[in-house]
Design a protein around this motif. Structure first.
Motif, mmCIF file in Angstrom:
data_model
loop_
_atom_site.group_PDB
_atom_site.id
_atom_site.type_symbol
_atom_site.label_atom_id
_atom_site.label_comp_id
_atom_site.label_asym_id
_atom_site.label_seq_id
_atom_site.Cartn_x
_atom_site.Cartn_y
_atom_site.Cartn_z
ATOM 1 N N THR A 72 32.374 45.344 48.862
ATOM 2 C CA THR A 72 31.173 45.281 48.101
ATOM 3 C C THR A 72 31.623 43.902 46.987
ATOM 4 N N ALA A 73 32.852 44.072 46.536
ATOM 5 C CA ALA A 73 33.135 43.031 45.522
ATOM 6 C C ALA A 73 33.363 41.610 46.288
ATOM 7 N N ALA A 74 33.846 41.576 47.450
ATOM 8 C CA ALA A 74 33.942 40.210 48.171
ATOM 9 C C ALA A 74 32.341 39.752 48.505
ATOM 10 N N THR A 75 31.559 40.658 48.843
ATOM 11 C CA THR A 75 30.054 40.248 49.039
ATOM 12 C C THR A 75 29.433 40.014 47.926
ATOM 13 N N TYR A 96 35.075 41.494 38.387
ATOM 14 C CA TYR A 96 34.398 42.487 37.538
ATOM 15 C C TYR A 96 34.035 43.599 38.369
ATOM 16 N N ILE A 97 33.567 43.720 39.492
ATOM 17 C CA ILE A 97 33.104 44.788 40.592
ATOM 18 C C ILE A 97 34.426 45.536 41.146
ATOM 19 N N LEU A 98 35.364 44.739 41.393
ATOM 20 C CA LEU A 98 36.478 45.369 42.029
ATOM 21 C C LEU A 98 37.195 46.070 40.972
ATOM 22 N N PHE A 99 37.498 45.586 39.808
ATOM 23 C CA PHE A 99 38.325 46.368 38.818
ATOM 24 C C PHE A 99 37.496 47.723 38.473
ATOM 25 N N SER A 100 36.202 47.656 38.071
ATOM 26 C CA SER A 100 35.434 48.559 37.760
ATOM 27 C C SER A 100 35.273 49.591 38.715
ATOM 28 N N GLY A 101 34.986 49.130 40.065
ATOM 29 C CA GLY A 101 35.056 50.155 41.178
ATOM 30 C C GLY A 101 36.463 51.228 41.263
ATOM 31 N N LEU A 102 37.423 50.174 41.173
ATOM 32 C CA LEU A 102 38.896 51.008 41.336
ATOM 33 C C LEU A 102 39.034 52.008 40.308
ATOM 34 N N LEU A 103 38.535 51.563 39.082
ATOM 35 C CA LEU A 103 39.080 52.341 37.835
ATOM 36 C C LEU A 103 37.938 53.566 38.031
#
Length: 712
Positions: A375-378, A398-405
């Motif tokens: 999702t972050a890459a897309t 932004y999306i990657l870090f928040s999603g992992l957290l």
């Protein structure tokens, strides 16, 4: 709404179904993303006025400008000159050879004349023969040095001189040539050196006046360059300078032509080079996007291919993942369409943790991690703003870090309150990232812009939790899933069916609660779903509400209806509670997992009491007639519930239960079920059975602990 799709593919093998779904999804994803990567082009014409300001969408090298710059640098490179000391010696040798030829011819002729006077028969050579002989000797030299050609008159004039005078002239000429050519002489210096040679010859006393012009001509022709360009070293220097030239680039975001500006040939060439003209649009973004989508599809396929799980569950998970992913992609598409209308990045409103939260709650954490990255890459590609080279990296992070957290914050608790706490944590993380972004850009922001960005960070986190809670019921009902959130709802004592159990069969309700405590603890000890076991236990005996008084825990006053019934009738009533319970749960549209627990918790176990009673009455009975219809427990949760159900009823009937008695009873019940083959169809190992036995004993000891005797 998704159930028809799931039913359609149930008959297909997962391998082929997944390939079809992933391929179809890849095509749809490509179509949705293409508009975001397709380069904008313009209908512009050479020698016309530009109707708008056009900026370069990418950084490209202007090869024409670069080559022009290299040529300019090459032309300005100072040649590498090399002084040759041998030139002076060679030119002196040439000058000396000229005079040697003439002196030699003159001396031979004079010798022939002397021999003739002495009476010898030696014929002297005529002047023309002498010239021819000297010309023959000079032939090779004149071929190599065309400028050194002596005229016949010059040769005749020199032949008239005495050999001693010729030698004096030879020495003077070679000396002057040697002095001048011992210095560095370049092509531009030749005229001044030749003038200097002429001046010295005119001032020399060794040169007869009638021979002066001949020697001046000869001396000027002998002057050549002594310092010449070393082509190899010069070319090397030129190449080094050309390689040092920085390529001329048209930078990303650079204005190529402004609105109202005349489009000359140079501007038009730059527009062609950057692919901004309609007739010059590039296919590269399309091919690049196709590779990106292919890459994502391969990752998705490999993830499902290597996932060791039940095929039906994998099929459901595949549809769930792609359904959620395309919901997010459509969100990205809508944001990308409106983002251009604002001066701020509206994309920071995107619910960063929605995908990982939904996927984790509906499938598992491993799947959620994968979809977070995808999702972050897309989003980085679809939410590009301005002139990002490949993707909007700040949005990707932004999306990657928040999603992992969000995955770490959620943990294994799917309660609504925990989802909301997780969304608040994500909002805080978003604020920190926004702070990092604003500081790293080193730009000055207006107060209203700062307010928007921080508000967007908070909204993104809260939206993630709110949408997760809002969308969960649709996926649960559509795919027939049982999430932690749904289980928690079903565990509410105010649920109509639980109220029915409590009011109509209070003894069964108490028994179910005790079984739930035992099953929950035991399941957690072997990695099972404790919450499912607890909630399933609440409903496992719901069938007893149809004939409550036929079950001992609901009988009061010592009257037992079975005393007046034959064993076969009693058997049918007792066995029916499993089937009736499953039907009642199905009627109330309860999840399949809860229905299975009601139907399978007795497996195919034997009703020993009524079987023995029938035999004591002399009836010819078959054991199979007194067994539950099954099926046997299919999951470890149902197997553990069946153990807890039997153990709780047995321990409750014990007088003065002690830890030793409880341990022996639990072990006996588990051994009996094991020997009866009740665990043959579930994935409960012997090692796990030992753990279950230990935990159940510990829990029962806590319930039936000794109490002190209070004084009256």
């Amino acid at each position: 709404m998704f159930r028809p799709l799931v039913n359609l593919f149930k008959s297909l093998k997962f391998k082929y179904m997944s390939m079809f779904v992933i391929s179809l999804s890849a095509i749809l994803l490509f179509l949705l993303m293409y508009g975001n990567v397709k380069q904008e082009t313009y209908e512009l014409h050479e020698f016309k006025i530009s109707p708008k300001t056009v900026r370069s969408l990418k950084t490209v090298e202007d090869t024409v400008k670069t080559e022009q710059e290299k040529k300019r640098i090459a032309a300005e490179v100072t040649p590498f000159y090399q002084f040759n000391e041998e030139v002076s010696k060679i030119r002196q040798a040439i000058a000396a050879s000229l005079f040697d030829f003439i002196i030699e011819a003159k001396e031979e002729n004079e010798k022939s004349a002397a021999d003739t006077e002495d009476g010898a028969e030696v014929k002297t050579k005529s002047r023309s023969e002498q010239i021819k002989e000297i010309r023959q000797k000079l032939k090779k030299l004149e071929e190599e040095e065309p400028n050194l050609r002596l005229t016949d008159d010059a040769i005749i004039s020199l032949l008239k001189e005495d050999p001693s005078d010729l030698r004096n002239m030879q020495q003077e000429l070679t000396k002057i040539i040697g002095d001048e050519l011992s210095k560095p002489i370049r092509s531009g210096d030749l005229a001044s050196v030749r003038y200097e040679v002429e001046r010295k010859l005119r001032l020399s006393d060794a040169i007869p006046s009638d021979q002066l012009q001949t020697l001046i001509t000869l001396g000027r022709s002998l002057v050549v360059e002594t310092e010449t360009i070393n082509r190899e070293l010069t070319d090397k220097r030129i190449e080094e300078e050309k390689n040092a030239v920085e390529p001329t680039r048209i930078l990303q975001g650079q204005v190529i032509v402004r609105e109202g500006q005349f489009i000359d040939s140079e501007i038009y060439r730059q527009l062609e080079l950057t692919g901004l003209l309609t007739n010059k649009s590039s296919m590269k973004p399309m091919l690049g996007l196709a590779l990106f989508v292919l890459f994502l599809s391969v990752i998705m396929y490999m993830h499902f291919y290597t996932w060791e799980e039940n095929k039906n569950r994998k099929k459901k998970a595949l549809f769930i993942v792609y359904s959620i992913f395309f919901i997010l992609v459509i969100m990205m598409k809508l944001i990308s369409l409106i983002d251009k209308e604002f001066d701020v990045q509206v994309a920071f409103l995107f619910p960063t943790a929605l995908a990982p939260l939904l996927i984790k709650l509906l499938t598992n954490e491993r799947m959620a991690l994968m979809i977070t990255i995808i999702t972050a890459a897309t989003a980085g590609i679809m939410l590009q703003e301005g002139y990002a080279a490949i993707m909007q990296m700040e949005l990707t992070l932004y999306i990657l870090f928040s999603g992992l957290l969000s995955l770490y914050l959620l943990g294994n608790n799917g309660r609504r309150s925990n989802i909301l706490r997780t969304s608040i944590g994500v909002a805080v993380a978003n604020i920190l990232f926004i702070g990092f972004y604003l500081l790293m850009t080193q730009s000055n922001y207006e107060l209203n812009e700062l307010i928007f960005y921080f508000a967007a960070a908070i909204a993104s986190g809260i939206l993630s939790g709110a949408l997760t809670i809002g969308l969960m019921p649709f996926f649960e009902s559509g795919f027939g899933l049982l999430s932690d959130m749904r289980l928690i709802e079903l565990s509410n004592p105010n649920h109509p069916l639980l109220k029915k159990v409590l009011t109509e069969t209070p003894g069964t309700y108490h028994h179910s609660v005790m079984v739930a405590n035992l099953a929950d603890a035991a399941c957690e000890s072997v990695g099972g779903n404790g919450l499912l076991a607890r909630v399933g236990s609440y409903y496992h005996d719901i069938g007893k509400t149809i004939r409550p008084t036929f079950f001992i825990e609901n009988q009061h006053g010592g009257q037992n209806p079975h005393d007046e019934l034959p064993p076969d009738k009693s058997k049918d009533i007792i066995i029916a509670h499993a089937v009736d319970g499953a039907e009642l749960l199905k009627k109330h549209k309860m999840p399949a997992e809860i229905i299975d627990i009601a139907r399978q918790h007795h497996g195919t176990s034997l009703l020993k009491y009524f079987h023995v009673k029938a035999r004591e009455m002399g009836q010819d009975v078959k054991e199979a007639d007194y067994r539950y219809p099954g099926p046997k427990p299919q999951t470890k949760e149902i197997a553990i519930i069946s153990i807890a159900d039997s153990v709780e009823a047995a321990v409750r009937s014990m007088k003065d239960p002690t830890p030793e008695k409880i341990a022996n009873l639990v072990k006996a019940i588990i051994t009996d079920k094991l020997n009866d083959g009740q665990f043959d169809e579930c994935d409960l190992s012997m090692k796990e059975l030992r753990k279950v036995e230990k935990v159940i004993c510990e829990t029962l000891n806590g319930i039936f602990h000794s109490r002190i005797e209070y004084p009256e």
